[in-house]
Design a protein around this motif. Structure first.
Motif, PDB file in Angstrom:
ATOM      1  N   ALA A   1      10.044   5.830 -18.352  1.00 31.15           N
ATOM      2  CA  ALA A   1       9.276   6.692 -17.438  1.00 31.15           C
ATOM      3  C   ALA A   1       7.822   6.763 -17.877  1.00 31.15           C
ATOM      4  N   GLU A   2       7.578   6.812 -19.183  1.00 30.09           N
ATOM      5  CA  GLU A   2       6.196   6.895 -19.666  1.00 30.09           C
ATOM      6  C   GLU A   2       5.387   5.671 -19.267  1.00 30.09           C
ATOM      7  N   ILE A   3       6.020   4.503 -19.346  1.00 30.24           N
ATOM      8  CA  ILE A   3       5.329   3.272 -18.948  1.00 30.24           C
ATOM      9  C   ILE A   3       4.978   3.330 -17.461  1.00 30.24           C
ATOM     10  N   ALA A   4       5.963   3.723 -16.645  1.00 27.00           N
ATOM     11  CA  ALA A   4       5.741   3.783 -15.187  1.00 27.00           C
ATOM     12  C   ALA A   4       4.676   4.827 -14.843  1.00 27.00           C
ATOM     13  N   ARG A   5       4.735   5.985 -15.516  1.00 27.42           N
ATOM     14  CA  ARG A   5       3.762   7.051 -15.231  1.00 27.42           C
ATOM     15  C   ARG A   5       2.342   6.653 -15.598  1.00 27.42           C
ATOM     16  N   SER A   6       2.177   6.002 -16.747  1.00 29.85           N
ATOM     17  CA  SER A   6       0.790   5.708 -17.127  1.00 29.85           C
ATOM     18  C   SER A   6       0.204   4.675 -16.176  1.00 29.85           C
ATOM     19  N   TRP A   7       1.054   3.777 -15.687  1.00 28.45           N
ATOM     20  CA  TRP A   7       0.564   2.832 -14.663  1.00 28.45           C
ATOM     21  C   TRP A   7       0.187   3.599 -13.388  1.00 28.45           C
ATOM     22  N   ALA A   8       1.075   4.507 -12.965  1.00 33.20           N
ATOM     23  CA  ALA A   8       0.841   5.272 -11.733  1.00 33.20           C
ATOM     24  C   ALA A   8      -0.468   6.067 -11.836  1.00 33.20           C
TER      25      ALA A   8
ATOM     26  N   LEU B   1       7.854  -5.504 -14.272  1.00 34.80           N
ATOM     27  CA  LEU B   1       7.666  -5.052 -12.890  1.00 34.80           C
ATOM     28  C   LEU B   1       6.203  -4.672 -12.658  1.00 34.80           C
ATOM     29  N   ILE B   2       5.650  -3.959 -13.622  1.00 38.10           N
ATOM     30  CA  ILE B   2       4.263  -3.503 -13.494  1.00 38.10           C
ATOM     31  C   ILE B   2       3.291  -4.679 -13.430  1.00 38.10           C
ATOM     32  N   ALA B   3       3.544  -5.690 -14.242  1.00 41.49           N
ATOM     33  CA  ALA B   3       2.680  -6.887 -14.216  1.00 41.49           C
ATOM     34  C   ALA B   3       2.714  -7.515 -12.825  1.00 41.49           C
ATOM     35  N   VAL B   4       3.897  -7.573 -12.226  1.00 43.91           N
ATOM     36  CA  VAL B   4       4.033  -8.169 -10.893  1.00 43.91           C
ATOM     37  C   VAL B   4       3.352  -7.290  -9.839  1.00 43.91           C
ATOM     38  N   MET B   5       3.484  -5.967  -9.976  1.00 43.07           N
ATOM     39  CA  MET B   5       2.838  -5.064  -9.018  1.00 43.07           C
ATOM     40  C   MET B   5       1.320  -5.216  -9.090  1.00 43.07           C
ATOM     41  N   ASP B   6       0.801  -5.326 -10.319  1.00 39.00           N
ATOM     42  CA  ASP B   6      -0.646  -5.501 -10.505  1.00 39.00           C
ATOM     43  C   ASP B   6      -1.134  -6.802  -9.876  1.00 39.00           C
ATOM     44  N   GLU B   7      -0.319  -7.848 -10.051  1.00 37.71           N
ATOM     45  CA  GLU B   7      -0.646  -9.165  -9.499  1.00 37.71           C
ATOM     46  C   GLU B   7      -0.791  -9.056  -7.968  1.00 37.71           C
ATOM     47  N   ILE B   8       0.133  -8.356  -7.341  1.00 37.39           N
ATOM     48  CA  ILE B   8       0.099  -8.203  -5.872  1.00 37.39           C
ATOM     49  C   ILE B   8      -1.129  -7.389  -5.448  1.00 37.39           C
ATOM     50  N   LEU B   9      -1.388  -6.292  -6.137  1.00 38.28           N
ATOM     51  CA  LEU B   9      -2.539  -5.440  -5.796  1.00 38.28           C
ATOM     52  C   LEU B   9      -3.838  -6.246  -5.852  1.00 38.28           C
ATOM     53  N   LYS B  10      -3.922  -7.075  -6.887  1.00 39.44           N
ATOM     54  CA  LYS B  10      -5.130  -7.877  -7.095  1.00 39.44           C
ATOM     55  C   LYS B  10      -5.259  -8.946  -6.004  1.00 39.44           C
ATOM     56  N   GLU B  11      -4.161  -9.664  -5.796  1.00 46.13           N
ATOM     57  CA  GLU B  11      -4.147 -10.742  -4.813  1.00 46.13           C
ATOM     58  C   GLU B  11      -4.505 -10.242  -3.414  1.00 46.13           C
ATOM     59  N   LYS B  12      -3.977  -9.065  -3.075  1.00 41.49           N
ATOM     60  CA  LYS B  12      -4.200  -8.517  -1.733  1.00 41.49           C
ATOM     61  C   LYS B  12      -5.522  -7.742  -1.632  1.00 41.49           C
ATOM     62  N   GLY B  13      -6.147  -7.516  -2.766  1.00 42.77           N
ATOM     63  CA  GLY B  13      -7.379  -6.744  -2.775  1.00 42.77           C
ATOM     64  C   GLY B  13      -7.152  -5.281  -2.395  1.00 42.77           C
TER      65      GLY B  13
END
Ligand SMILES: *Cc1c(COP(=O)(O)O)cnc(C)c1O
Length: 359
Positions: free
Chosen positions: A269-276, A346-358
């Motif tokens: 949860a801490e990993i997910a929260r700090s990303w959020a 999962l977070i790395a993949v989410m970041d990749e999508i956010l970046k790719e989509k701008g």
């Protein structure tokens, strides 16, 4: 392609656990079944920290929680509502002909024990029904404090708990906190396929149920206990394949240890929260963030459904917001046998999508 499940349920199930369901069947009136069943009940009693009894019903969690209403509410039940699951129990109580008082809180805000106390001072209720971990908003209610005020203000009011997405991920004490009934579906932090539900009921709730009329047949706790005591059997055909998987998974859980399981959920949860917090914001009130489900506030206004499709293409499944929160939030389940490494991937993949989509 299999999508790895980071859902608020069902969760990702380990291959060896899945395989346990493929074993040949045995009769549910056989000695082998009785041994399997007794072994499961004994280890569940250990998990619940009780000498009394544990239940396993072949049903999803909703059946057993509706059963709590039928068996333990004579006339009137008080339900604090701050999300979709607590709302659902209000509906279930109505549908079962009980008188319900819903105490409403804003979604994403925790249930306030003092408000529950005020309501109990005003009127008498047979039971209070509380959702421990509200999966729709990623919020853990202060159950210990709520139970304390109920015990203090109205000692004979039973405390019924939906711990479906909490048990084994969110610390919970039953007899220690004075809880009368608790149920958890196994497709959440137990890390099993859906289809059975485990439950604890206190001796005084079992006594009280004898005064309640029209308790029904399938979700009848007295009948379940009688069958166990007499024959180590269930009254009706259980999901034997899932009992095998539960039997196996209970050994794995006990080997890890409940405290360490809590710790692992806390770290995920801490990993997910700090990303959020870095990329968006947390939806629920600070101080009540769930260790099993992170509900992210969509502060960047990204198209949540498209985000989920993109994640799906890369082999990951998370959940959109629930009902009215559909596009305003999204939810990451980190339960069962997932690890910190899984969450980081999962977070790395989410970041990749956010970046790719701008986004
Ligand atoms: C998943 C969930 C339920 C519903 O459980 P089923 O097993 O689908 O019946 C109920 N309450 C909470 C808090 C949940 O997360």
């Amino acid at each position: 392609m299999h999508k790895k499940l980071f859902l608020p349920g069902p969760v990702e199930v380990l291959e060896d656990v899945l395989q346990m369901q493929a074993r040949p069947l045995i009769g549910h009136r056989s000695k082998e079944f009785s041994q399997l069943y007794e072994g499961i009940i004994n280890r569940l009693k250990g998990l619940f920290n009780t000498d009394y009894h544990a239940f396993v019903f072949t049903s999803s969690g909703t059946g057993v929680l509706e059963g709590f209403i039928r068996n333990f509410v004579k006339e009137r039940v008080l339900i604090p509502v701050n999300g979709s699951f607590s709302k659902r129990w209000v509906e279930a109580a109505h549908l079962n002909g009980k008188e319900v008082k819903a105490v409403e809180f804003e979604w994403g805000k925790a249930v306030r024990p003092e408000v529950v106390a005020e309501e109990l001072k005003r009127d008498h209720y047979d039971a209070v029904m509380v959702v421990h971990n509200e999966s729709s908003t990623g919020l853990t209610n202060p159950l210990k404090e709520i139970a304390e005020v109920v015990r203090e203000v109205s000692p004979d009011t039973l405390i019924l708990v939906d711990a479906v997405s909490g048990m084994l991920g969110v610390p919970l004490e039953l007899e220690g906190w004075g809880i009368d009934a608790v149920a958890a579906s196994v497709q959440k932090a137990f890390g099993l396929p859906p289809g059975i539900t485990v439950a604890y009921v206190s001796p005084r709730a079992m006594e009280r149920s004898k005064e309640v009329e029209n308790r029904g047949m399938y979700f009848n706790f007295e009948r379940m206990l009688e069958y166990y005591e007499k024959k180590r059997q269930t009254p009706f055909t259980p999901n034997i394949s899932l009992f095998y998987a539960l039997d196996y998974q209970l050994d794995r859980i006990l080997e890890e240890g409940v405290q360490r399981r809590y710790e692992r959920h806390r770290r995920m949860a801490e990993i997910a929260r700090s990303w959020a917090l870095e990329k968006f914001d947390m939806f629920p009130e600070r101080g009540y963030w769930s260790p099993t489900i992170t509900c992210v506030a969509n502060t960047r206004g990204i198209p949540v459904s498209e985000f989920l499709v993109e994640l799906g293409k890369r082999g990951y499944a998370i959940a959109n917001g629930y009902g009215p929160l559909r596009e305003r939030t999204f939810r990451i389940g980190h339960m069962g046998d997932l690890t910190e490494e899984d969450v980081s991937q999962l977070i790395a993949v989410m970041d990749e999508i956010l970046k790719e989509k701008g986004w």
